[in-house]
Design an enzyme around this catalytic site. Structure first.
Site, PDB file in Angstrom:
ATOM      1  N   ASP A   9       0.786  -1.240   0.000  1.00  0.00           N
ATOM      2  CA  ASP A   9       0.000   0.000   0.000  1.00  0.00           C
ATOM      3  C   ASP A   9       0.821   1.295   0.000  1.00  0.00           C
ATOM      4  O   ASP A   9       0.472   2.258   0.687  1.00  0.00           O
ATOM      5  CB  ASP A   9      -0.955   0.021   1.200  1.00  0.00           C
ATOM      6  CG  ASP A   9      -1.989  -1.085   1.160  1.00  0.00           C
ATOM      7  OD1 ASP A   9      -1.983  -1.897   0.215  1.00  0.00           O
ATOM      8  OD2 ASP A   9      -2.804  -1.156   2.093  1.00  0.00           O
ATOM      9  N   LYS A 102      -7.211  -4.688  -3.053  1.00  0.00           N
ATOM     10  CA  LYS A 102      -8.065  -5.172  -1.967  1.00  0.00           C
ATOM     11  C   LYS A 102      -9.041  -4.088  -1.541  1.00  0.00           C
ATOM     12  O   LYS A 102      -8.771  -2.902  -1.700  1.00  0.00           O
ATOM     13  CB  LYS A 102      -7.217  -5.613  -0.773  1.00  0.00           C
ATOM     14  CG  LYS A 102      -6.328  -4.524  -0.198  1.00  0.00           C
ATOM     15  CD  LYS A 102      -5.359  -5.092   0.842  1.00  0.00           C
ATOM     16  CE  LYS A 102      -4.349  -4.087   1.323  1.00  0.00           C
ATOM     17  NZ  LYS A 102      -4.889  -2.935   2.023  1.00  0.00           N
ATOM     18  N   CYS A 144      -1.914  -2.374   7.663  1.00  0.00           N
ATOM     19  CA  CYS A 144      -1.879  -3.299   6.530  1.00  0.00           C
ATOM     20  C   CYS A 144      -0.594  -4.121   6.463  1.00  0.00           C
ATOM     21  O   CYS A 144      -0.641  -5.277   6.046  1.00  0.00           O
ATOM     22  CB  CYS A 144      -2.136  -2.536   5.238  1.00  0.00           C
ATOM     23  SG  CYS A 144      -3.819  -1.844   5.215  1.00  0.00           S
TER      24      CYS A 144
END
Length: 194
Positions: A9, A102, A144
């Site tokens: 990310d 996601k 994450c």
């Protein structure tokens, strides 16, 4: 042993100037890009994950609690959802072989909840490449990155967390996340520790 690097990310919205910035995000992006270029022979596969929301329900909130609900971020089609320039350059140069997304319609923290463009989950992408160990880096350590690392361990991978190529939302929760990852059997190291 076949190794992969999972870059979690590193997107515009999670870097300074984005909708949900992590302090140090831009520095992480630059350092990760340098690491990939300098260490490319050490990896059989490099994967980047993206938070990629369309309608994630109560994951977005007008008054977010910053635990379960958040301001709008990484919305498909917005500049904030894009990988930061140093990371998108790696995609353009074919130094990242797969980008998995996601959270289209729900909250998603772990890269193992992500799918590649053909709909294959990250676990299948790694298994198809016969990966046995993964290095993980990115944003944010306490969310994450943590979720991805713990799922990698649950799925039987040897895991190293490149701590100097990560940044946390909160220093204390970042420290707790690193201890949790270590307790799960992960090695905490730096990108120069090979």
């Amino acid at each position: 042993m076949r190794n992969a690097l999972v870059i979690v990310d590193v997107q515009n919205d999670f870097c300074e100037g984005g909708n949900l910035p992590v302090t140090g995000g831009l520095a992480v992006a630059a350092q990760v890009a340098r690491h990939v270029r300098q260490s490319r022979s050490e990896y059989d596969l490099v994967v980047a994950t993206r938070d990629y929301h369309e309608n994630p329900g109560d994951h977005f909130a007008p008054q977010p609690d910053f635990v379960e609900s958040w301001p709008r971020h990484c919305v498909v089609g917005t500049p904030g959802a894009a990988l930061c320039t140093p990371i998108s350059n790696l995609v353009d140069e074919d130094l990242i072989q797969s980008v998995v997304d996601k959270g289209r319609s729900t909250a998603a923290y772990s890269g193992f909840e992500a799918l590649d463009p053909e709909g294959c989950p990250l676990l299948d992408v790694l298994r198809d490449a016969r990966i046995e160990s993964v290095d993980v880096c990115g944003l944010a350590t306490d969310y994450c990155v943590r979720a991805t690392v713990l799922d990698a361990r649950k799925n039987g991978f040897e895991v190293r967390v490149l701590t100097d190529l990560c940044a946390a939302v909160n220093e204390e929760s970042g420290r707790r996340a690193l201890q949790e990852m270590k307790a799960a059997g992960c090695q905490l190291t730096t990108d120069s520790a090979r």
